[in-house]
Write a protein that holds these residues in place. Structure first.
Motif, short mmCIF file in Angstrom:
data_model
loop_
_atom_site.label_atom_id
_atom_site.label_comp_id
_atom_site.label_asym_id
_atom_site.label_seq_id
_atom_site.Cartn_x
_atom_site.Cartn_y
_atom_site.Cartn_z
N LEU A 1 0.82 -1.21 0.00
CA LEU A 1 0.00 0.00 0.00
C LEU A 1 0.86 1.26 0.00
O LEU A 1 0.52 2.26 -0.66
CB LEU A 1 -0.94 0.00 1.21
CG LEU A 1 -2.11 -0.99 1.14
CD1 LEU A 1 -2.78 -1.13 2.51
CD2 LEU A 1 -3.13 -0.54 0.09
N ILE A 2 1.98 1.22 0.73
CA ILE A 2 2.88 2.37 0.78
C ILE A 2 3.57 2.58 -0.57
O ILE A 2 3.58 3.68 -1.13
CB ILE A 2 3.92 2.20 1.90
CG1 ILE A 2 3.24 2.20 3.26
CG2 ILE A 2 4.98 3.31 1.82
CD1 ILE A 2 4.16 1.81 4.41
N PHE B 1 -1.98 4.51 -6.92
CA PHE B 1 -3.35 4.71 -6.43
C PHE B 1 -3.83 6.12 -6.76
O PHE B 1 -4.97 6.32 -7.18
CB PHE B 1 -3.41 4.48 -4.91
CG PHE B 1 -3.60 3.04 -4.51
CD1 PHE B 1 -2.77 2.06 -5.01
CD2 PHE B 1 -4.60 2.67 -3.64
CE1 PHE B 1 -2.92 0.73 -4.64
CE2 PHE B 1 -4.78 1.35 -3.26
CZ PHE B 1 -3.93 0.37 -3.77
N LEU B 2 -2.96 7.11 -6.57
CA LEU B 2 -3.31 8.50 -6.83
C LEU B 2 -3.58 8.73 -8.31
O LEU B 2 -4.57 9.38 -8.68
CB LEU B 2 -2.18 9.42 -6.35
CG LEU B 2 -2.40 10.92 -6.56
CD1 LEU B 2 -3.65 11.39 -5.82
CD2 LEU B 2 -1.18 11.71 -6.09
N ILE B 3 -2.75 8.16 -9.17
CA ILE B 3 -2.91 8.31 -10.61
C ILE B 3 -4.23 7.69 -11.07
O ILE B 3 -4.98 8.29 -11.85
CB ILE B 3 -1.73 7.67 -11.36
CG1 ILE B 3 -0.45 8.46 -11.09
CG2 ILE B 3 -2.00 7.62 -12.87
CD1 ILE B 3 0.81 7.78 -11.61
N VAL B 4 -4.53 6.49 -10.59
CA VAL B 4 -5.76 5.81 -10.97
C VAL B 4 -6.97 6.59 -10.45
O VAL B 4 -7.97 6.75 -11.17
CB VAL B 4 -5.79 4.37 -10.41
CG1 VAL B 4 -7.14 3.70 -10.69
CG2 VAL B 4 -4.67 3.54 -11.04
N LEU C 1 -5.62 -4.98 -1.13
CA LEU C 1 -4.53 -5.03 -0.14
C LEU C 1 -5.02 -4.53 1.22
O LEU C 1 -4.51 -4.95 2.26
CB LEU C 1 -3.35 -4.18 -0.63
CG LEU C 1 -2.55 -4.74 -1.81
CD1 LEU C 1 -1.53 -3.71 -2.28
CD2 LEU C 1 -1.88 -6.05 -1.45
N VAL C 2 -6.03 -3.65 1.20
CA VAL C 2 -6.63 -3.18 2.46
C VAL C 2 -7.33 -4.34 3.15
O VAL C 2 -7.26 -4.51 4.38
CB VAL C 2 -7.63 -2.03 2.19
CG1 VAL C 2 -8.38 -1.65 3.47
CG2 VAL C 2 -6.91 -0.81 1.62
#
Length: 222
Positions: A40-41, A47-50, A133-134
Motif C-alpha cells: 500500500l505504501i 493509487f493516486l494516478i488511478v 490489499l486493504v
C-alpha cells in the motif's frame, strides 16, 4: 505446469488437517500483513494516478467500489476495488444475466457495456484489484487464496463447490494465473481445491511470482 485437464477429480478437502496447520496459517498471516502494508505504501503513487483518472472520466462517481463477498466459512465482508464500472452497474446486472459467457455460479461478459474506458484499462492489467490489499491488511483476505464469491453465487453452489470456502480467500490464486476469465466456473473450483490441498509457502510465492507476470502480460482479464 498443467493444473487442470478438463476432468473433475472429485477433490475432497481434509478440513481437520487444514484447521490444524497452525504454523503455516500463522506465518501466512504475518507475511500477508507485512507485504500488504508495504504494498500500500509503495503503490500509493499509482493509487493516486488511478484515482485521478477515474475522477476525470466521471467527476461525480466514487473512486472506490465496495461489494459484500463471502470469505472463509461463508463469513461476509466488504471487498474493495477501484471502480471500473458506471455508478449503477449493480442495478443493470439483471438486464445482462442472459448474456453471461461462463457456465456455473459466476457472471462474466467480455464486452460488458457497464465498464468505463478507464475501467477497461485497469481491468486488463488487474489494477482494479489493488485496493484489496486493504482487505489483506484487515485480515478479511490473504494475498493468495480462492476468489471470494458473491452471496448470490454461493446460493447456486453445490456442497462440493462450497469446499473452496474452507480457507481465507485471496487477492490472487491458481485460477487467476491459469487463464482467469478463459477458465470456466467448474475449472475454477477444481483449481481452488487443488490449491487448498497442496498449498505451502513455496507454492504461495510461486503464485505471487506468476501474478506479477500477469500484470505485465495479461492473461484473459476483463
Amino acid at each position: 505446469m498443467k493444473y487442470f485437464d478438463g476432468k473433475s477429480d472429485n477433490v475432497t478437502i481434509n478440513l481437520n488437517y487444514q484447521d490444524k496447520r497452525y504454523i503455516y496459517r500463522g506465518s501466512k498471516r504475518i507475511f500477508d500483513f507485512v507485504a500488504s502494508l508495504f504494498g500500500l505504501i509503495i503503490l500509493s503513487p499509482l493509487f493516486l494516478i488511478v484515482a485521478i483518472a477515474i475522477k476525470m472520466e466521471d467527476p461525480k462517481g466514487p473512486v472506490f467500489y465496495s461489494q459484500v463477498r463471502l470469505g472463509k466459512k461463508q463469513s461476509p465482508f466488504k471487498m474493495y476495488k477501484f471502480r471500473s464500472m458506471i455508478v449503477d452497474a449493480d442495478k443493470r446486472l439483471k438486464d445482462l444475466l442472459d448474456e453471461n459467457e461462463v457456465d456455473g455460479a459466476m457472471f462474466k461478459m467480455k464486452e460488458d457495456p457497464r465498464v468505463t474506458k478507464v475501467g477497461q484499462f485497469i481491468r486488463k492489467y488487474s489494477i482494479d484489484e489493488l485496493p484489496q490489499l486493504v482487505n489483506v491488511l484487515l485480515g478479511n483476505m490473504s494475498l493468495v487464496g480462492p476468489r471470494p464469491p458473491l452471496p448470490r453465487e454461493v446460493a447456486e453452489y453445490t456442497e462440493y463447490d462450497k469446499q473452496r470456502l474452507s480457507v481465507k480467500p485471496g487477492c490472487t490464486g491458481l485460477w487467476q494465473v491459469s487463464g482467469r476469465n478463459d477458465v470456466g466456473f467448474h475449472e475454477m473450483v477444481e483449481l481452488d481445491l487443488k490449491y487448498i490441498n497442496t498449498r505451502s509457502p513455496l507454492f504461495d510465492l510461486y503464485i505471487m511470482f506468476k501474478t506479477v507476470l500477469v500484470f505485465i502480460k495479461p492473461n484473459g482479464a476483463y
